[in-house]
Design an enzyme around this catalytic site. Sequence first.
Site, PDB file in Angstrom:
ATOM      1  N   GLN B 128       0.883  -1.234  -0.093  1.00 27.92           N
ATOM      2  CA  GLN B 128      -0.095   0.120  -0.152  1.00 27.92           C
ATOM      3  C   GLN B 128       1.068   1.377  -0.131  1.00 27.92           C
ATOM      4  OE1 GLN B 128      -2.418   1.323   3.659  1.00 27.92           O
ATOM      5  NE2 GLN B 128      -4.080   0.641   2.336  1.00 27.92           N
ATOM      6  N   GLY B 129       0.666   2.178  -1.202  1.00 28.67           N
ATOM      7  CA  GLY B 129       1.322   3.552  -1.118  1.00 28.67           C
ATOM      8  C   GLY B 129       0.425   4.557  -0.832  1.00 28.67           C
ATOM      9  N   SER B 131       0.454   6.479   2.637  1.00 30.64           N
ATOM     10  CA  SER B 131       1.060   7.590   3.711  1.00 30.64           C
ATOM     11  C   SER B 131       2.309   7.923   2.877  1.00 30.64           C
ATOM     12  CB  SER B 131       1.545   7.035   4.881  1.00 30.64           C
ATOM     13  OG  SER B 131       0.242   6.625   5.637  1.00 30.64           O
ATOM     14  N   SER B 163       3.970  -1.656   4.121  1.00 28.19           N
ATOM     15  CA  SER B 163       4.446  -2.947   4.481  1.00 28.19           C
ATOM     16  C   SER B 163       4.620  -4.020   3.353  1.00 28.19           C
ATOM     17  CB  SER B 163       3.279  -3.453   5.389  1.00 28.19           C
ATOM     18  OG  SER B 163       2.606  -2.748   6.319  1.00 28.19           O
ATOM     19  N   GLU B 246     -11.824  -2.825   6.145  1.00 32.54           N
ATOM     20  CA  GLU B 246     -10.481  -3.179   6.846  1.00 32.54           C
ATOM     21  C   GLU B 246     -10.643  -3.352   8.140  1.00 32.54           C
ATOM     22  OE1 GLU B 246      -5.986  -1.445   7.310  1.00 32.54           O
ATOM     23  OE2 GLU B 246      -7.564  -0.525   5.914  1.00 32.54           O
TER      24      GLU B 246
END
Lengths: 370, 389
Positions: B128-129, B131, B163, B246
């Site tokens: 996941q990109g 932040s 992550s 989520e």
Amino acid sequence: MDFELSEDEGALARALRSICANRFPLESLRSRELQPDTVDRESWRELAEAGVFSLRTSEDGGGLGLGAAAVSVVFEELGRALVPGPLVASELAASIIGMTGGTEGNAGSPLPAGGPLPAGGPLPAGGLLAGQVRAGVALVGQIHLGDSWERAGGSFPGSGRGRDGILVEHLASLDALVVVSERCLQVVDPRVVDAEPVDRSLDPLTPLWRVARLPEGEEVGGPEHSRRWRSEEVLLGAALCVGVAAATLDMAVAYAMQRRQFGRPVGSFQAVKHICADMLVRVEESRCALHAAALAIDQPGVGDPVRSVAGAALLATRAALACSKACIQVHGGMGFTWEIPAHLYLARSRVLASAMPGAGELEEVVASRL
Amino acid sequence: MDLRYSAEEEELRRSLRAWLAGVLRGLPQKPRPDDWDARRRYDMGWQRLLYEAGYGGVDWPKDAGGRGSSPVEQLVFLEELQRARAPGVGVGFVGLLHAGPTIIAEGSAAQRARYLQPILAGEEVWCQGFSEPDAGSDLAALKTRAVRDGDDYVVSGQKIWTSHAQVADLCELLVRTGTEGSRHRGITWLVMPMDAPGVEVRPLRTIAGSSEFSELFLDEVRIPVANRVGAENDGWRVAMVTFAFERGTAFVAELLESMELMRLLAASAKESGIWDDPCLRQRLGSLAAELDALWALTRRNVSEASRSGVPGIGGSVFKLAFSELRQSMADLWMDIEGRSALVWGEPADMWVNSLSRTIAAGTSQVQRNILAERVLGLPKEPSTRTLEG
């Protein structure tokens, strides 16, 4: 598995909320502050008509034959509306007498069972169900709810006192006083109890009497009935606590939206909204714990009823105490005035907590059942 | 209210138990935490086994290749996996719980055909990109720039807290396509292949000494326009569609594991004699009561989702309460172990890692804002309203 309120349970909650709004609006409750009798007989009968005192009594016994889940939903509403009076004791007197083993909740319950009590004794079941008889309670000494509770080094205590010098709530409004001790349930005629009214009670809606010495009464149940009484009393007390916590959350949020400082609602400031968010967490957690505990009683196999009742009582008591204080904080200076009813919830949370085992004992019970 | 499982739910439980009993015996040794290639092989191997047995995407809809189970059935699934000590979702987390559901909800037919099956079959790892160094809690401040050039976006910028980036094949990437101050209205959701030229991964070392997070440096990375999910500048909404999911059941495994930990701590305290300390018993009892309440809350959330199809407010309540509870549990375990806890291992690892709980996936402060504003209806803080224009 469906842990949401069923249609019937939702309807029951709505019905109670509307009766409480009509019959026990805050203004009329407040007109009885600091009086010796804080609930009138007609309102009590209306609660009875709504089924408040016949929920758990079997249909054969003239009740509704519902389980602990229904009672917890109803008692949350009574707690939310700050309904005064010996609610828990009257419900328990009716259900323990009316208990003929016919209901789902009582029949297979893993909690101490206790058999049917003699009808037509000193506690007339019909009168209790109809709201004509109001029963209060005096808890004497320790009540052990099970072996493991004793092994944990704690027991579920009552007042931890003997028969002398105890405080009884609502004595002037009572038709019967149930004395609960480890050995038995006794019924005492409240008119023959030697008692002094307490000059001023912490809760203006819960008058107190100091009883010098409780007379021996007529025995209506044995140790099993006492244990059953105490465990259900803890569950119903937890339900009232959840209601008190939920009411203070609503009150705090409403005030935070309306009160303006620095040109904006105080509820827009994170310092205030985080207090409210923490209240919400306490309310949601304790309500879920309460319902799970009630189902552990109603539906054998879904959970450990002793552990879950103790856990629910722990969280609900904490929620009521913490939220009622937080509500006053959110109200600022106004919260400290007699005029704003926030103090009534604060006091009620203490009344309810005082009828519960202490936090340490509840924690011990949970730990012993891990 | 009914906490009893239906006959069909119990049947699912029985067949899962039977399958797990067989398959878990043949699993390879768990890899070392810092051997990322081995971890990828292990986690993807497990996902492959689930997929072949028909459990690859229990909560995914049937037309997306999943099992189409109800949230309650998914809960049974998670309960049984935990009970059998089966491997967790591991590096498959972003694909199965976030990118996949986002593409199911918002992707084109071609995108669904391209991306979903490899997630379920354990063939592709996602990261996941979202932040950035200057866009954490204030995600809408993200600056990574995407400029249209023919059939490509050319992307430059920096991401952080990614992550499993070192073993990921694809990245769900939020980029700025609108003007500088466009905030929520100028963000686009792209699928970025991690092997594209210009992508550099630099692992970060956490306070636990581990390396699951990385920084991503993006230098004129060309991403085809066909990799855009949803419309240009509509990426904020696309990303938010699945954020609620989520928080639905993502923590079930850890909650059940925490309840098990309480039992183990009680058992070992009895063995060592420290059970005689009433203070310790009461702390354990208090934490266990809260865990029980969160388990009840989980079942309420799942029931609500089963009825309405959408997870309710409970997810945010759960996230806030559970994060703080994990820290208290770790504190208790450290106290029990005394000086032994100074030797790295458990509980030191859990204790240090528990500090991330109240920061990751929305800090506890942001969670409180969310609860206060979206559930209780309190007004936004004036300064953020000004910023969001």
